[in-house]
Design a protein around this motif. Sequence first.
Motif, PDB file in Angstrom:
ATOM      1  N   TRP A   1       0.838  -1.202   0.000  1.00 29.53           N
ATOM      2  CA  TRP A   1       0.000   0.000   0.000  1.00 29.53           C
ATOM      3  C   TRP A   1       0.869   1.246   0.000  1.00 29.53           C
ATOM      4  CZ3 TRP A   1      -5.335  -0.262  -0.045  1.00 29.53           C
ATOM      5  CH2 TRP A   1      -5.905  -1.493   0.271  1.00 29.53           C
ATOM      6  N   PHE A   2       0.430   2.251  -0.745  1.00 30.59           N
ATOM      7  CA  PHE A   2       1.060   3.570  -0.733  1.00 30.59           C
ATOM      8  C   PHE A   2      -0.041   4.621  -0.628  1.00 30.59           C
ATOM      9  CE2 PHE A   2       3.950   1.061  -3.505  1.00 30.59           C
ATOM     10  CZ  PHE A   2       5.097   1.143  -2.736  1.00 30.59           C
ATOM     11  N   LEU A   3       0.316   5.801  -0.131  1.00 35.00           N
ATOM     12  CA  LEU A   3      -0.597   6.935  -0.095  1.00 35.00           C
ATOM     13  C   LEU A   3      -0.251   7.863  -1.258  1.00 35.00           C
ATOM     14  CD1 LEU A   3      -0.396   7.864   3.701  1.00 35.00           C
ATOM     15  CD2 LEU A   3      -1.970   6.297   2.596  1.00 35.00           C
ATOM     16  N   THR A   4      -1.265   8.456  -1.859  1.00 34.21           N
ATOM     17  CA  THR A   4      -1.035   9.399  -2.952  1.00 34.21           C
ATOM     18  C   THR A   4      -2.235  10.326  -3.063  1.00 34.21           C
ATOM     19  OG1 THR A   4      -0.235   9.594  -5.225  1.00 34.21           O
ATOM     20  CG2 THR A   4      -2.000   7.980  -4.816  1.00 34.21           C
ATOM     21  N   GLN A   5      -2.191  11.215  -4.027  1.00 38.56           N
ATOM     22  CA  GLN A   5      -3.287  12.156  -4.250  1.00 38.56           C
ATOM     23  C   GLN A   5      -3.981  11.833  -5.567  1.00 38.56           C
ATOM     24  OE1 GLN A   5      -0.666  15.588  -3.493  1.00 38.56           O
ATOM     25  NE2 GLN A   5      -2.216  16.202  -1.985  1.00 38.56           N
TER      26      GLN A   5
ATOM     27  N   VAL B   1      -6.451   2.007  -7.428  1.00 38.88           N
ATOM     28  CA  VAL B   1      -6.726   3.198  -6.632  1.00 38.88           C
ATOM     29  C   VAL B   1      -7.870   2.858  -5.685  1.00 38.88           C
ATOM     30  CG1 VAL B   1      -7.415   5.613  -6.700  1.00 38.88           C
ATOM     31  CG2 VAL B   1      -5.960   4.689  -8.512  1.00 38.88           C
ATOM     32  N   SER B   2      -7.700   3.177  -4.406  1.00 40.76           N
ATOM     33  CA  SER B   2      -8.702   2.821  -3.399  1.00 40.76           C
ATOM     34  C   SER B   2      -9.086   4.046  -2.574  1.00 40.76           C
ATOM     35  CB  SER B   2      -8.143   1.738  -2.472  1.00 40.76           C
ATOM     36  OG  SER B   2      -9.006   1.531  -1.370  1.00 40.76           O
TER      37      SER B   2
ATOM     38  N   LYS C   1      -8.802   2.275   5.855  1.00 45.19           N
ATOM     39  CA  LYS C   1      -7.410   1.879   5.605  1.00 45.19           C
ATOM     40  C   LYS C   1      -6.513   3.123   5.517  1.00 45.19           C
ATOM     41  CE  LYS C   1      -4.272  -1.281   4.599  1.00 45.19           C
ATOM     42  NZ  LYS C   1      -3.865  -2.310   5.562  1.00 45.19           N
ATOM     43  N   LEU C   2      -7.022   4.178   4.885  1.00 51.01           N
ATOM     44  CA  LEU C   2      -6.257   5.424   4.778  1.00 51.01           C
ATOM     45  C   LEU C   2      -5.984   5.997   6.166  1.00 51.01           C
ATOM     46  CD1 LEU C   2      -4.994   7.395   2.752  1.00 51.01           C
ATOM     47  CD2 LEU C   2      -7.159   8.612   2.718  1.00 51.01           C
ATOM     48  N   GLU C   3      -6.985   5.984   7.008  1.00 48.03           N
ATOM     49  CA  GLU C   3      -6.835   6.468   8.396  1.00 48.03           C
ATOM     50  C   GLU C   3      -5.802   5.609   9.133  1.00 48.03           C
ATOM     51  OE1 GLU C   3      -7.549   8.864  11.626  1.00 48.03           O
ATOM     52  OE2 GLU C   3      -8.852   9.042   9.885  1.00 48.03           O
ATOM     53  N   GLU C   4      -5.854   4.307   8.938  1.00 43.05           N
ATOM     54  CA  GLU C   4      -4.921   3.377   9.585  1.00 43.05           C
ATOM     55  C   GLU C   4      -3.478   3.665   9.163  1.00 43.05           C
ATOM     56  OE1 GLU C   4      -3.658  -1.245   8.840  1.00 43.05           O
ATOM     57  OE2 GLU C   4      -5.780  -0.752   8.628  1.00 43.05           O
ATOM     58  N   LEU C   5      -3.267   3.973   7.890  1.00 36.18           N
ATOM     59  CA  LEU C   5      -1.911   4.144   7.371  1.00 36.18           C
ATOM     60  C   LEU C   5      -1.385   5.574   7.488  1.00 36.18           C
ATOM     61  CD1 LEU C   5      -2.091   1.951   4.149  1.00 36.18           C
ATOM     62  CD2 LEU C   5      -1.249   1.336   6.425  1.00 36.18           C
TER      63      LEU C   5
ATOM     64  N   LEU D   1      -5.470   5.807  -1.639  1.00 40.10           N
ATOM     65  CA  LEU D   1      -4.500   4.723  -1.504  1.00 40.10           C
ATOM     66  C   LEU D   1      -4.194   4.114  -2.860  1.00 40.10           C
ATOM     67  CD1 LEU D   1      -6.325   2.980   1.430  1.00 40.10           C
ATOM     68  CD2 LEU D   1      -4.078   4.043   1.613  1.00 40.10           C
ATOM     69  N   LEU D   2      -2.980   3.627  -3.002  1.00 38.56           N
ATOM     70  CA  LEU D   2      -2.620   2.757  -4.123  1.00 38.56           C
ATOM     71  C   LEU D   2      -2.342   1.392  -3.523  1.00 38.56           C
ATOM     72  CD1 LEU D   2      -0.077   4.697  -6.366  1.00 38.56           C
ATOM     73  CD2 LEU D   2      -2.469   4.187  -6.826  1.00 38.56           C
ATOM     74  N   ARG D   3      -3.092   0.410  -3.950  1.00 40.83           N
ATOM     75  CA  ARG D   3      -2.834  -0.970  -3.541  1.00 40.83           C
ATOM     76  C   ARG D   3      -2.146  -1.646  -4.714  1.00 40.83           C
ATOM     77  NH1 ARG D   3      -7.737  -3.648  -3.623  1.00 40.83           N
ATOM     78  NH2 ARG D   3      -7.104  -4.824  -5.444  1.00 40.83           N
ATOM     79  N   ILE D   4      -0.985  -2.189  -4.470  1.00 40.30           N
ATOM     80  CA  ILE D   4      -0.244  -2.904  -5.506  1.00 40.30           C
ATOM     81  C   ILE D   4      -0.391  -4.393  -5.222  1.00 40.30           C
ATOM     82  CG2 ILE D   4       1.958  -3.232  -6.669  1.00 40.30           C
ATOM     83  CD1 ILE D   4       0.866  -0.282  -6.728  1.00 40.30           C
ATOM     84  N   ASP D   5      -1.001  -5.098  -6.165  1.00 39.63           N
ATOM     85  CA  ASP D   5      -1.105  -6.551  -6.080  1.00 39.63           C
ATOM     86  C   ASP D   5       0.025  -7.139  -6.908  1.00 39.63           C
ATOM     87  OD1 ASP D   5      -3.395  -6.401  -4.510  1.00 39.63           O
ATOM     88  OD2 ASP D   5      -4.734  -6.425  -6.230  1.00 39.63           O
ATOM     89  N   GLY D   6       0.979  -7.777  -6.239  1.00 39.35           N
ATOM     90  CA  GLY D   6       2.137  -8.333  -6.916  1.00 39.35           C
ATOM     91  C   GLY D   6       1.834  -9.649  -7.609  1.00 39.35           C
ATOM     92  N   ASN D   7       2.409  -9.815  -8.796  1.00 38.85           N
ATOM     93  CA  ASN D   7       2.308 -11.077  -9.539  1.00 38.85           C
ATOM     94  C   ASN D   7       3.584 -11.891  -9.388  1.00 38.85           C
ATOM     95  OD1 ASN D   7      -0.210 -10.259 -10.589  1.00 38.85           O
ATOM     96  ND2 ASN D   7       0.811  -9.107 -12.186  1.00 38.85           N
TER      97      ASN D   7
END
Length: 159
Positions: free
Chosen positions: A48-52, A86-87, A92-96, A116-122
């Motif tokens: 997870w990352f935070l962004t605008q 994008v989430s 989750k945003l409050e948690e992070l 939030l940006l959720r990255i699902d890795g392959n």
Amino acid sequence: MNHDDKTGTVAEIVKETRIAVLTYVSLDGALVSTPMGMQDFQDPGTTWFLTQRSSDKVGALEADPRVNVSYSSKAGWVSLSGTAHVSDDRAKLEELWDPSASAFMSGGPEDPDNVLLRIDGNTAEYWESPGAIGVAFQMAKGLVTDSEPDLGDNDTVNL
């Protein structure tokens, strides 16, 4: 090395990384890399990352969600290929959300532009480092003996 050992190695490297580099395809087709602060990591399959929302990055990721995230720490290096989502998950945003987020983003977790940006890795390719002393020794050994230095394990794991 079995699958669990490989994912454990990836997890160890990622956990020690403070700043990751996210690479994505811009709307004009160019590759763009940007540093992202590590916010949450529990499993190599999801980061997870935070962004605008108003950032060029979010527009590009909504058009083409394929990404690569690279991590580098004393333990080694990881190249994670995956998909960005994008989430608007406010809980989750409050948690992070932490003080570092406030330094780079206006408003707080309640600001609708903060997402939030959720990255699902392959897959993850990793290089496990033997440490600075081990690398220096192997490099010197390679120069003296004219042999290839052993700079650690390298493998790819499906997540």
